[in-house]
Design a protein around this motif. Structure first.
Motif, PDB file in Angstrom:
ATOM      1  N   ARG A  67       0.843  -1.198   0.000  1.00 21.37           N
ATOM      2  CA  ARG A  67       0.000   0.000   0.000  1.00 21.37           C
ATOM      3  C   ARG A  67       0.880   1.251   0.000  1.00 21.37           C
ATOM      4  O   ARG A  67       1.941   1.285   0.608  1.00 21.37           O
ATOM      5  N   LYS A  68       0.403   2.292  -0.723  1.00 23.70           N
ATOM      6  CA  LYS A  68       1.060   3.583  -0.670  1.00 23.70           C
ATOM      7  C   LYS A  68       0.014   4.679  -0.542  1.00 23.70           C
ATOM      8  O   LYS A  68      -0.823   4.858  -1.436  1.00 23.70           O
ATOM      9  N   GLN A  69       0.065   5.375   0.582  1.00 27.17           N
ATOM     10  CA  GLN A  69      -0.818   6.516   0.811  1.00 27.17           C
ATOM     11  C   GLN A  69       0.043   7.733   1.117  1.00 27.17           C
ATOM     12  O   GLN A  69       0.945   7.686   1.960  1.00 27.17           O
ATOM     13  N   TYR A  70      -0.237   8.833   0.436  1.00 25.18           N
ATOM     14  CA  TYR A  70       0.531  10.056   0.626  1.00 25.18           C
ATOM     15  C   TYR A  70      -0.060  10.892   1.764  1.00 25.18           C
ATOM     16  O   TYR A  70      -1.214  10.681   2.173  1.00 25.18           O
TER      17      TYR A  70
ATOM     18  N   VAL B 176      -4.472   7.748  -2.032  1.00 26.60           N
ATOM     19  CA  VAL B 176      -4.030   6.346  -2.044  1.00 26.60           C
ATOM     20  C   VAL B 176      -3.602   5.992  -3.462  1.00 26.60           C
ATOM     21  O   VAL B 176      -4.433   5.889  -4.363  1.00 26.60           O
ATOM     22  N   ALA B 177      -2.299   5.837  -3.659  1.00 25.37           N
ATOM     23  CA  ALA B 177      -1.777   5.505  -4.987  1.00 25.37           C
ATOM     24  C   ALA B 177      -1.869   4.014  -5.266  1.00 25.37           C
ATOM     25  O   ALA B 177      -2.113   3.594  -6.397  1.00 25.37           O
ATOM     26  N   VAL B 178      -1.654   3.193  -4.238  1.00 27.93           N
ATOM     27  CA  VAL B 178      -1.713   1.733  -4.365  1.00 27.93           C
ATOM     28  C   VAL B 178      -2.426   1.199  -3.137  1.00 27.93           C
ATOM     29  O   VAL B 178      -2.066   1.527  -2.005  1.00 27.93           O
ATOM     30  N   GLU B 179      -3.407   0.341  -3.372  1.00 25.77           N
ATOM     31  CA  GLU B 179      -4.234  -0.162  -2.280  1.00 25.77           C
ATOM     32  C   GLU B 179      -4.153  -1.680  -2.195  1.00 25.77           C
ATOM     33  O   GLU B 179      -4.726  -2.397  -3.012  1.00 25.77           O
ATOM     34  N   GLY B 180      -3.358  -2.194  -1.255  1.00 28.25           N
ATOM     35  CA  GLY B 180      -3.336  -3.621  -0.954  1.00 28.25           C
ATOM     36  C   GLY B 180      -3.011  -4.526  -2.123  1.00 28.25           C
ATOM     37  O   GLY B 180      -3.729  -5.484  -2.377  1.00 28.25           O
TER      38      GLY B 180
ATOM     39  N   SER C 163      -3.401   6.201 -16.951  1.00 24.37           N
ATOM     40  CA  SER C 163      -2.548   7.161 -16.272  1.00 24.37           C
ATOM     41  C   SER C 163      -3.021   7.371 -14.841  1.00 24.37           C
ATOM     42  O   SER C 163      -4.215   7.507 -14.579  1.00 24.37           O
ATOM     43  N   GLY C 164      -2.064   7.369 -13.906  1.00 22.31           N
ATOM     44  CA  GLY C 164      -2.398   7.592 -12.515  1.00 22.31           C
ATOM     45  C   GLY C 164      -2.864   6.365 -11.754  1.00 22.31           C
ATOM     46  O   GLY C 164      -3.316   6.485 -10.609  1.00 22.31           O
ATOM     47  N   CYS C 165      -2.690   5.176 -12.340  1.00 17.60           N
ATOM     48  CA  CYS C 165      -3.157   3.951 -11.667  1.00 17.60           C
ATOM     49  C   CYS C 165      -2.133   3.396 -10.676  1.00 17.60           C
ATOM     50  O   CYS C 165      -2.399   2.390 -10.020  1.00 17.60           O
ATOM     51  N   GLY C 166      -0.961   4.011 -10.578  1.00 12.29           N
ATOM     52  CA  GLY C 166       0.017   3.579  -9.586  1.00 12.29           C
ATOM     53  C   GLY C 166       1.077   2.621 -10.084  1.00 12.29           C
ATOM     54  O   GLY C 166       1.893   2.129  -9.301  1.00 12.29           O
TER      55      GLY C 166
ATOM     56  N   ALA D 293      -0.002  -7.529 -15.773  1.00 13.70           N
ATOM     57  CA  ALA D 293      -0.855  -7.132 -14.656  1.00 13.70           C
ATOM     58  C   ALA D 293      -1.574  -5.848 -15.043  1.00 13.70           C
ATOM     59  O   ALA D 293      -0.940  -4.820 -15.271  1.00 13.70           O
ATOM     60  N   VAL D 294      -2.896  -5.912 -15.135  1.00 14.52           N
ATOM     61  CA  VAL D 294      -3.705  -4.743 -15.469  1.00 14.52           C
ATOM     62  C   VAL D 294      -4.172  -4.099 -14.166  1.00 14.52           C
ATOM     63  O   VAL D 294      -4.848  -4.739 -13.353  1.00 14.52           O
ATOM     64  N   LEU D 295      -3.789  -2.830 -13.974  1.00 12.56           N
ATOM     65  CA  LEU D 295      -4.133  -2.098 -12.762  1.00 12.56           C
ATOM     66  C   LEU D 295      -5.161  -1.021 -13.070  1.00 12.56           C
ATOM     67  O   LEU D 295      -5.115  -0.387 -14.128  1.00 12.56           O
TER      68      LEU D 295
END
Length: 342
Positions: A16-19, A24-28, A45-48, A216-218
């Motif tokens: 996870r990455k939260q600023y 929340v750029a990446v969730e679990g 764009s912007g999916c992390g 991997a499709v995000l």
């Protein structure tokens, strides 16, 4: 990490990455990336996807979860030592402008104390590997090379200390389409030789299909929508998000990653038709048919006809389930799927 290995698996567990502003750029995110394979991260764009890449070498620190390379938690490693064990290739290369090409390639070996003779031997080896004659290019400077040549030098530099992992962030997007195709071909050839664990970020689905062993499709927030080999992804998108992202022409893209089904070829005795090699894809076979104005091709194996392939056979092959096709069930609201296994 075991420095004697040429490649190592990567495990992401609930990363996870939260600023600080709450974004929340990446969730679990959870994924297992196999040693020696190329995993492509793709999404809008912007999916992390670039954030995920940078968390692997700790250019960005995750706020939760665990990332392991060869079973070792990267968060518990010395960050300088970690980064020197991971190759990193970026879009604009980032070569040192006042250093020669040979000096640029030898940057990491020099930092970790390799002898000068060993560094020269390694840099010359790698320049040759990326199709740049060291005698011709080794003493030049970055501004004396084309964009495609500089990108090749960037790849050589990333491989210099023989890392077990190679991270590539949109490495070919800054060059024109013709050079880009050549660089992709060069990368495929190179990967067949060095077999590193590669994590590659791109926004181009055609590039992902061409280069990836798995894709991997995000979606927004780094939510994993599907993680599968290219043929499986194209033949059976897991949900509406993936289906829309790969595009309405996914059947055409599927041709490029589907081999000729040799076990279903028709008898070729007496057939008069153009030929293709048995190792060709359906796309290559169809291209020959269109070029020659034929509805069939003779498939050759070691100079001997192995059978006949027709346009109808290509259509049937695309309609058939792909080997190992078991798409993951992911809800269309973007909920995180179960952790992919290999």
């Amino acid at each position: 990490m075991d420095g004697t290995r040429s490649a190592a698996p990567i495990n992401l567990e609930n990363v996870r990455k939260q600023y600080p502003d709450g974004t929340v750029a990446v969730e679990g995110l959870s994924m297992d990336l196999a040693a020696g394979e190329t995993t492509v991260l793709i999404g809008p764009s912007g999916c992390g996807k670039s954030t995920v890449l940078r968390m692997i070498n700790r250019l960005i620190e995750p706020t939760g979860g665990t990332i392991r390379i060869d079973g070792t938690d990267v968060g518990r490693q010395d960050v300088d030592k970690l980064r020197r064990s991971i190759g990193y290739v970026i879009q604009n290369v980032g070569l040192f402008p006042h250093q020669t090409i040979r000096t640029n390639v030898g940057t990491v070996p020099r930092l970790i104390g390799w002898p000068k003779a060993k560094i020269k031997e390694r840099t010359d080896e790698l320049l040759s590997l990326v199709s740049l004659d060291p005698a011709r290019y080794g003493n030049r400077y970055p501004h004396e090379l084309s964009g495609g040549q500089r990108q090749r030098v960037g790849v050589a530099r990333a491989l210099a200390a023989d890392p077990v992992v190679l991270l590539m962030d949109e490495p070919f997007s800054a060059v024109d389409p013709i050079v880009r195709t050549r660089l992709q071909d060069e990368f495929r050839r190179l990967q067949e030789t060095v077999r590193k664990t590669v994590v590659l970020v791109t926004h181009d689905i055609d590039e992902a299909v061409r280069l990836g062993d798995r894709i991997a499709v995000l979606s927004e927030g780094g939510r994993l929508q599907q993680f599968a080999p290219p043929a499986e992804l194209l033949a059976s998108p897991a949900n509406d998000f993936v289906r829309e992202f790969v595009g309405g022409d996914r059947g055409i893209k599927l041709l490029a990653v589907t081999p000729i089904p040799r076990e279903k070829l028709r008898p070729a005795e007496g057939a008069v038709a153009p030929s293709v090699a048995a190792e060709s894809t359906l796309q290559e076979a169809l291209a020959v048919m269109l070029r020659e104005g034929s509805s069939q091709v003779v498939v050759q194996s070691n100079g001997t006809p192995a059978g006949l392939l027709t346009v109808d056979d290509i259509v049937a092959a695309l309609a058939a389930p792909q080997p190992g096709q078991q798409p993951e069930v992911v809800t269309t609201d973007g909920a995180q799927p179960s952790k992919p296994t290999r």
